[in-house]
Write an enzyme that holds these catalytic residues in place. Sequence first.
Site, PDB file in Angstrom:
ATOM      1  CB  SER A  95      -7.938   3.566   3.247  1.00 47.36           C
ATOM      2  OG  SER A  95      -7.091   3.064   4.154  1.00 47.36           O
ATOM      3  CE  LYS A 145      -3.841   1.945   3.037  1.00 46.69           C
ATOM      4  NZ  LYS A 145      -4.738   1.816   4.040  1.00 46.69           N
ATOM      5  CB  SER A 171      -8.012   0.879   6.479  1.00 50.49           C
ATOM      6  OG  SER A 171      -8.770   1.962   6.280  1.00 50.49           O
TER       7      SER A 171
END
Lengths: 492, 517, 96
Positions: free
Chosen positions: B154, B79, B178
């Site tokens: 997210s 990420k 997330s």
Amino acid sequence: MTNTAYETIIGLEVHVQLQTNTKLFCRCSTSFGAEPNTQTCPVCIGMPGSLPVMNRQAYALGLKTAVALNCQIPEFTKWDRKQYFYPDLPKGYQISQFDLPMSEHGWLEISDPKGAFETKKIGITRAHLEDDAGKSMHDEAAGRSDSRIDLNRTGTPLLEIVSDPDLRSADEARAYLSELKLLLTYLGVSDCNMQEGSLRVDANINLHIAQGERTAATPIVEVKNMNSFRAVERALRFEANRQFESWQANPVELGSPGGHKTTRGWDDQMQITRIQREKEESSDYRYFPDPDLLPVTATEADVASVRGALGELPAALRVTLAKKYGIDAYDADVLVNQGRPLVAYFEELAAACDDGRRASNWVQQDVLRLLNEMDATIDQFPVTAAALGELLKFIAAGDIDNTRAKDVLQEMIDAQSSAAEAMAKLGIEKVDASDLESLCRELLAANPAVVADLKEGKMKAVGALIGQAKKQNPNVNPAQIKSICIELVKQL
Amino acid sequence: MSLIDSPATELLQLLKSAEVTAVEVTQAYLDQIARYDGRVKSFLSVGSERALEQAATIDQRRGRGEPLGELAGLPVAVKDVLCTDGWVTSCGSKMLADFVPPYDATVIARLKAADAILIGKTNMDEFAMGGSTENSAFFPTTNPWDVSCTPGGSSGGAAACVAASMAPLSIGSDTGGSIRQPAGFCGVTGLKPTYGRVSRYGLIAFASSLDQVGPLASTAEDAALLLRTIAGHDPLDSTSAPVDQPDYLANIDQPLDGLRLGLVREHFGPGLDDEVGAAVGQAIKEFESRGARVQEISLPHSKYAIATYYVIAPCEASSNLARYDGVHYGYRTDEAAMLADLAEERKQLAAAGDEAGLANLDSPLMRLYRLSRSEGFGPEVKRRIMLGAYALSAGYKDAYYVKALKVRRLIRNDYDAAFRDVDLIVGPTTPTVAFGLGEMVDDPLAMYLQDLYTVSANLAGIAGISVPCGMTSTGLPVGLQLQAPPFQEERLLRAAHMFQQATDWHTKRPTLAAETP
Amino acid sequence: MSLSKADVEKVASLARLKLTDEELSTMTRQLDQVIQYVQQLEELDTSGVQPMAHTADLANVFADDLLRASLPRDAALANAPKRDDECYLVPPVLGD
């Protein structure tokens, strides 16, 4: 000045850079004077993702200072973010301490040997750790339109020491700062170099003015930009006068409309304070506990062990020296104020010559004068306490007088020799007692007028004989000449 | 089974036995990315060249019989919230679009030391704020199961790339769900470790007391494999826990005898989608059939979790994001235009004789800050900064921030009490399955309420995992959440593995359509 | 309690954001909605409850005072939007 009575109320905020190798939250160097932006890393630049880790030594030095300032050390302390925007504050917040500082409620005793004020305890509100900001440089003269930012200093550990508003004059403020600096120096926690910014002082000052039954307080002014203790003293004197004059022209009280706290900067050239532009929204720092840092706990045992390792601090040392060496309080004060290394030199010297008063006089009159001339510290002084002690012993034994001994000390420095060697080099040797007596007899015979005076009890007359004796033999001891001559006259 | 559909643990065996090379594995995933990511958009940047180079080096070292790291040759997607030395780390924000960190996050350093191949940086909601990946400043990621839906967020890119077989393993971060929510939406396994289990050093902070890095993978076993590499104490992160690091894989095959599962009464109330409820009910039955005892428990303060979270997280975020001011790194507004505008404004105010206006006019520095931040941040980030700045401001701090911290303690106390009676807590990961792109962009509060079941674990600092447990009639995955007491990841992973041994939801993969040219 | 535009404007200035009139209206509405929602916390009696800023049950985490290499200056300044050879550059810092 009119006859209206007023009292000056002063509190000081002192920021001290702690003497660590590395910064408070990262392991970059704290050394002064490096090329801009060469002592930074992701942590002190506040780069995304970086995290702080507290410097053990910085906390230890802070704790040591707090204990020496007689502060209470709470069991639990934490770190908070003080938020404001400034280009030399790359994280957008300073890591400081808000509601649970590492120490509170201490005191520092100040006194004035000259008696300008009475000995008193100044309260310490709190002492807490925080990280320093970087430097913003703006040089219009160089035609630069931009400010330049150097982050080398960012993250240097600071101890903020806040006094209670217990100081009542510029003299007291100066004494407080001197005593605080001395304490910090004894503790070895900071070099206290004001030129390099290791010690910075801000003052809060206002006046309490008697108004019949009640007392009116003038608005508090925070004074900044004072770069020496002398500047602090002058700025506070100026500010007290300015506030009083301002009060007389327009009596505005603290807290009434227009009576809020303001910030003024000291202009050292003009010797005045000037109003400073407020930092935008400086009033709302939105403090909250820094989630990246954990609390620190201190047990009573921790504090006791810190206290036990402090060594003798200036206040106690003054008393000890006076008692142990039989010197005046004033002399002990002078010695202690010179710092721990000089006291150590004095104590060694006193032991070597076995005479505290003589050692004290010599250190104060000669050693300090010579150090001043050489622009050196006691560690650099070329004559060891043992060597100087030998010289002082010769004086005590009557082998040499004080005045000649000063020449010997200079010779010891110049030739890096012992006292005995220096005396030999200068041709100083003890004059034999029988030689002395025959010399005195000769002088008395040649000076009947002096003999007459002496017989009448005019003892000062013997001075003329001492001068003549010294001309004949520079090694004679004036005190001995005097006593022998007086004795001989009695026998006549 | 093709390479890219094999679990990471199997791939690792194939690599170790030299049945496949790291180059072959890496190329297979790069090909899959090239073919399908134009549609899914899970990556912000793909490091094809350096990945292949690294793979070739690993193959050579293996050929020479040199010792290799425990993930040698396995591609891992990361990420874009984790700093990678020399590789743009944008955090999904225009603010950091060109930011090249001069250092590696600890998790990245551990992956490199384990010889994992960093294949790319995945898309995310800007600064990890959001639950749909639509808040990315660059483009939204789509759900591989239905490209008209969001992948959640997210860590939307992190979940989508695993679901779409573009990486066997990926790293996400979880502040309020997330990792778990996008894992649930995309039908993959996602673990949020206990706070302090994985270092946050180099993780770009959203809310420091809630953020935690964790693995996403096809199976619990793969998640265990990745966690083993990234977890462990880090002296660079003060909040990193100095606790023993178990081998999460060692006992994963051992079923948990007499497992006591707690069913949170409050998680089966209004708002829970029927199909989700049914799938979760079925999964619980599956556990019961394997000997687990299920009992109802109560987390009485869980209904306050969202309110608590949406005070604490924005407060910390408003502070963490103060550093983005256009001075030391990141986006800066066009200075010349800014100065020209200011001059013009000053002229107009002067002409109008507006003394107050002139006095209040921004200084150039102030205007630089305000424009750089307003142009560099997207709307959701600005909303949270504002919310946090408000909740911490003078006069409101006690009512909002301090109050929320107290309720946080009550939420943690609820968990402590519950875990005295049960080993794990089970329930849905989210109230609904993946929602449509654009469906909630104008309703922040509705979006926040999606985090209902996940935020408590962050507030309490405990561990949680989401595993696939069903499909809706519309063909979207349903996530089952298991939560464990602090530092009981091993128990969590064993239970998840036990479930995956009995079910095949985790093996299901979407049918992808190649990008239309 | 409800949020006014003036409140939001003040917070925007505090947070160094500049909102257009339209943004200001939207922001005011949305923040107000969240603030209203959050106010449900007031229902709870939290007297005597210790605030929980950290879940990590840790204290006294320190690093030793040992020097580590800093970044080379060029690496430190590499991401600066405006710089010279030595420093970050910003519009003039006024006041002190």
